[in-house]
Write a protein that holds these residues in place. Sequence first.
Motif, PDB file in Angstrom:
ATOM      1  N   ARG A 161     -16.619  -2.597  10.036  1.00  0.00           N
ATOM      2  CA  ARG A 161     -15.440  -3.036  10.407  1.00  0.00           C
ATOM      3  C   ARG A 161     -14.317  -2.562   9.225  1.00  0.00           C
ATOM      4  N   HIS A 162     -14.566  -2.956   8.378  1.00  0.00           N
ATOM      5  CA  HIS A 162     -13.780  -2.630   7.094  1.00  0.00           C
ATOM      6  C   HIS A 162     -13.556  -1.192   6.748  1.00  0.00           C
ATOM      7  N   PHE A 163     -14.706  -0.446   6.864  1.00  0.00           N
ATOM      8  CA  PHE A 163     -14.756   1.013   6.691  1.00  0.00           C
ATOM      9  C   PHE A 163     -13.862   1.749   7.751  1.00  0.00           C
ATOM     10  N   ILE A 164     -14.111   1.229   8.816  1.00  0.00           N
ATOM     11  CA  ILE A 164     -13.195   1.883   9.994  1.00  0.00           C
ATOM     12  C   ILE A 164     -11.787   1.479   9.758  1.00  0.00           C
ATOM     13  N   TYR A 165     -11.506   0.271   9.471  1.00  0.00           N
ATOM     14  CA  TYR A 165      -9.872  -0.045   8.980  1.00  0.00           C
ATOM     15  C   TYR A 165      -9.299   0.780   7.908  1.00  0.00           C
ATOM     16  N   LEU A 166     -10.276   0.929   6.746  1.00  0.00           N
ATOM     17  CA  LEU A 166      -9.797   1.838   5.718  1.00  0.00           C
ATOM     18  C   LEU A 166      -9.519   3.339   5.968  1.00  0.00           C
ATOM     19  N   ALA A 167     -10.550   3.808   6.907  1.00  0.00           N
ATOM     20  CA  ALA A 167     -10.395   5.063   7.000  1.00  0.00           C
ATOM     21  C   ALA A 167      -9.148   5.382   7.953  1.00  0.00           C
ATOM     22  N   ARG A 168      -9.000   4.479   9.079  1.00  0.00           N
ATOM     23  CA  ARG A 168      -7.826   4.597   9.780  1.00  0.00           C
ATOM     24  C   ARG A 168      -6.500   4.687   9.010  1.00  0.00           C
ATOM     25  N   LEU A 169      -6.241   3.953   7.988  1.00  0.00           N
ATOM     26  CA  LEU A 169      -5.215   3.753   6.992  1.00  0.00           C
ATOM     27  C   LEU A 169      -5.046   4.719   5.963  1.00  0.00           C
ATOM     28  N   GLY A 170      -6.155   5.479   6.089  1.00  0.00           N
ATOM     29  CA  GLY A 170      -6.156   6.624   5.122  1.00  0.00           C
ATOM     30  C   GLY A 170      -6.431   6.062   3.549  1.00  0.00           C
ATOM     31  N   MET A 171      -6.947   4.732   3.505  1.00  0.00           N
ATOM     32  CA  MET A 171      -6.940   4.195   2.009  1.00  0.00           C
ATOM     33  C   MET A 171      -8.209   4.532   1.462  1.00  0.00           C
ATOM     34  N   ILE A 195       0.906  -1.265   0.115  1.00  0.00           N
ATOM     35  CA  ILE A 195      -0.132  -0.122  -0.171  1.00  0.00           C
ATOM     36  C   ILE A 195       0.870   1.094  -0.021  1.00  0.00           C
ATOM     37  N   ASP A 196       0.752   2.333  -1.112  1.00  0.00           N
ATOM     38  CA  ASP A 196       1.707   3.409  -1.056  1.00  0.00           C
ATOM     39  C   ASP A 196       0.792   4.511  -1.322  1.00  0.00           C
ATOM     40  N   ASP A 197      -0.500   4.324  -1.516  1.00  0.00           N
ATOM     41  CA  ASP A 197      -1.211   5.562  -1.733  1.00  0.00           C
ATOM     42  C   ASP A 197      -2.454   5.704  -0.521  1.00  0.00           C
ATOM     43  N   TYR A 198      -1.948   6.289   0.423  1.00  0.00           N
ATOM     44  CA  TYR A 198      -2.861   6.647   1.338  1.00  0.00           C
ATOM     45  C   TYR A 198      -2.786   7.956   2.152  1.00  0.00           C
ATOM     46  N   ASP A 199      -3.876   8.476   2.990  1.00  0.00           N
ATOM     47  CA  ASP A 199      -3.789   9.875   3.237  1.00  0.00           C
ATOM     48  C   ASP A 199      -4.200   9.837   4.824  1.00  0.00           C
ATOM     49  N   LEU A 200      -3.323  10.219   5.634  1.00  0.00           N
ATOM     50  CA  LEU A 200      -3.377   9.886   7.051  1.00  0.00           C
ATOM     51  C   LEU A 200      -4.149  11.139   7.325  1.00  0.00           C
ATOM     52  N   ASP A 201      -4.064  12.367   6.724  1.00  0.00           N
ATOM     53  CA  ASP A 201      -4.891  13.440   7.077  1.00  0.00           C
ATOM     54  C   ASP A 201      -6.339  12.894   7.229  1.00  0.00           C
ATOM     55  N   PHE A 202      -6.764  11.909   6.490  1.00  0.00           N
ATOM     56  CA  PHE A 202      -8.140  11.878   6.422  1.00  0.00           C
ATOM     57  C   PHE A 202      -8.682  11.124   8.036  1.00  0.00           C
ATOM     58  N   ALA A 203      -7.705  10.059   8.639  1.00  0.00           N
ATOM     59  CA  ALA A 203      -7.992   9.629   9.822  1.00  0.00           C
ATOM     60  C   ALA A 203      -7.952  10.831  10.783  1.00  0.00           C
ATOM     61  N   LYS A 204      -7.055  11.726  10.801  1.00  0.00           N
ATOM     62  CA  LYS A 204      -6.920  12.919  11.561  1.00  0.00           C
ATOM     63  C   LYS A 204      -8.071  13.792  11.551  1.00  0.00           C
ATOM     64  N   ASP A 205      -8.852  13.905  10.292  1.00  0.00           N
ATOM     65  CA  ASP A 205     -10.074  14.757  10.398  1.00  0.00           C
ATOM     66  C   ASP A 205     -11.257  14.249  10.852  1.00  0.00           C
ATOM     67  N   ILE A 250     -12.829   6.333  16.991  1.00  0.00           N
ATOM     68  CA  ILE A 250     -12.294   5.509  15.623  1.00  0.00           C
ATOM     69  C   ILE A 250     -11.110   4.706  16.376  1.00  0.00           C
ATOM     70  N   ASN A 251     -10.352   5.512  17.131  1.00  0.00           N
ATOM     71  CA  ASN A 251      -8.974   4.852  17.527  1.00  0.00           C
ATOM     72  C   ASN A 251      -9.154   3.551  18.576  1.00  0.00           C
ATOM     73  N   GLN A 252     -10.260   3.652  19.206  1.00  0.00           N
ATOM     74  CA  GLN A 252     -10.406   2.493  19.999  1.00  0.00           C
ATOM     75  C   GLN A 252     -10.679   1.320  19.301  1.00  0.00           C
ATOM     76  N   CYS A 253     -11.000   1.138  18.198  1.00  0.00           N
ATOM     77  CA  CYS A 253     -11.332  -0.170  17.540  1.00  0.00           C
ATOM     78  C   CYS A 253     -10.305  -0.823  17.125  1.00  0.00           C
ATOM     79  N   TYR A 254     -10.415  -2.356  17.624  1.00  0.00           N
ATOM     80  CA  TYR A 254      -9.200  -3.087  17.376  1.00  0.00           C
ATOM     81  C   TYR A 254      -9.547  -4.205  16.536  1.00  0.00           C
ATOM     82  N   GLN A 255     -10.632  -3.949  15.732  1.00  0.00           N
ATOM     83  CA  GLN A 255     -11.019  -4.937  14.656  1.00  0.00           C
ATOM     84  C   GLN A 255     -11.256  -6.192  14.910  1.00  0.00           C
ATOM     85  N   CYS A 256     -12.186  -6.271  15.836  1.00  0.00           N
ATOM     86  CA  CYS A 256     -12.804  -7.697  16.108  1.00  0.00           C
ATOM     87  C   CYS A 256     -13.805  -8.105  15.209  1.00  0.00           C
TER      88      CYS A 256
END
Length: 253
Positions: free
Chosen positions: A86-96, A40-50, A60-66
């Motif tokens: 779960r997957h949306f949260i995962y993708l959002a945190r990675l900025g994908m 993965i090389d195209d991500y935007d971590l500002d998205f998670a910050k917002d 969102i940061n409390q999620c441990y992907q159970c």
Amino acid sequence: MAIHERGLVEQERIIKKDRIVIDGVDASGDWNLIILPRVIDDYDLDFAKDIINHPQGKTINQCYQCSYCTASCPVHNYWDEKYNPRHFIYLARLGMLDELQKRADVIWRCVSCHKCTHRCPKGVLVEEVLKVIVNQMSKRGLIEEYPSKKFDKFFTESVIEYGRIEDGELLFGWMEKQGFNVMKDPILKKPIPFAGGLPDWLKSLAIKPLKGMNIDFLILNAKHMLIHPRTQNWNRFKQVLERVINEEGIMTH
Ligand code: SF4
Ligand code: SF4
């Protein structure tokens, strides 16, 4: 990865032989499934910050992907398995954002049942977080406005205009926005109920109650549809309402 989420992995990254024979021994089985890694090389971590900086998104940061949220989500289980909290949260945190965008057609389908939030063992306010994800995507122009949001806007505009809900105008105006031919009177340019093209479901829904309706009540409704009596002193409150809407950005995202 929970077994019910296997569909999230692209087929071309899954290697599995139907049958394997080693030294004459049939060794076929699930164990031979290999999932190729991805880079993965195209991500935007500002998205998670917002999202974290938004009052409703910070859990969102409390999620441990159970995946408890997904396992309990009726939209995922009974409608479309591509809708996966779960997957949306995962993708959002990675900025994908690319991956989130691929799911743009389903991401707004939450029915706000709160099952996910109720089940989450980590106290993630899942539904709120998902709404922030969708809003942030919409703000960045990554998804089209979802249909219910368009209706919300139309509804709010109607309230701002009249100070209350004008049922007929709302219904026929919305029909017009959906591409139906709604006939209007030539002077006031207001819709004439049930003239023009209407969907069959609306005709069958409306005709039965209309038949049983008192004639005075029908005339009163038709009059209101054409004349639109105004709410007294509405203009002052309208200014306040418009200001709140502008400050909150309700009409834009
Ligand atoms: S249930 Fe909570 S912790 Fe588990 S995946 Fe969903 S949001 Fe994350
Ligand atoms: S609130 Fe939305 S995401 Fe959560 S379980 Fe209900 S439909 Fe699924």
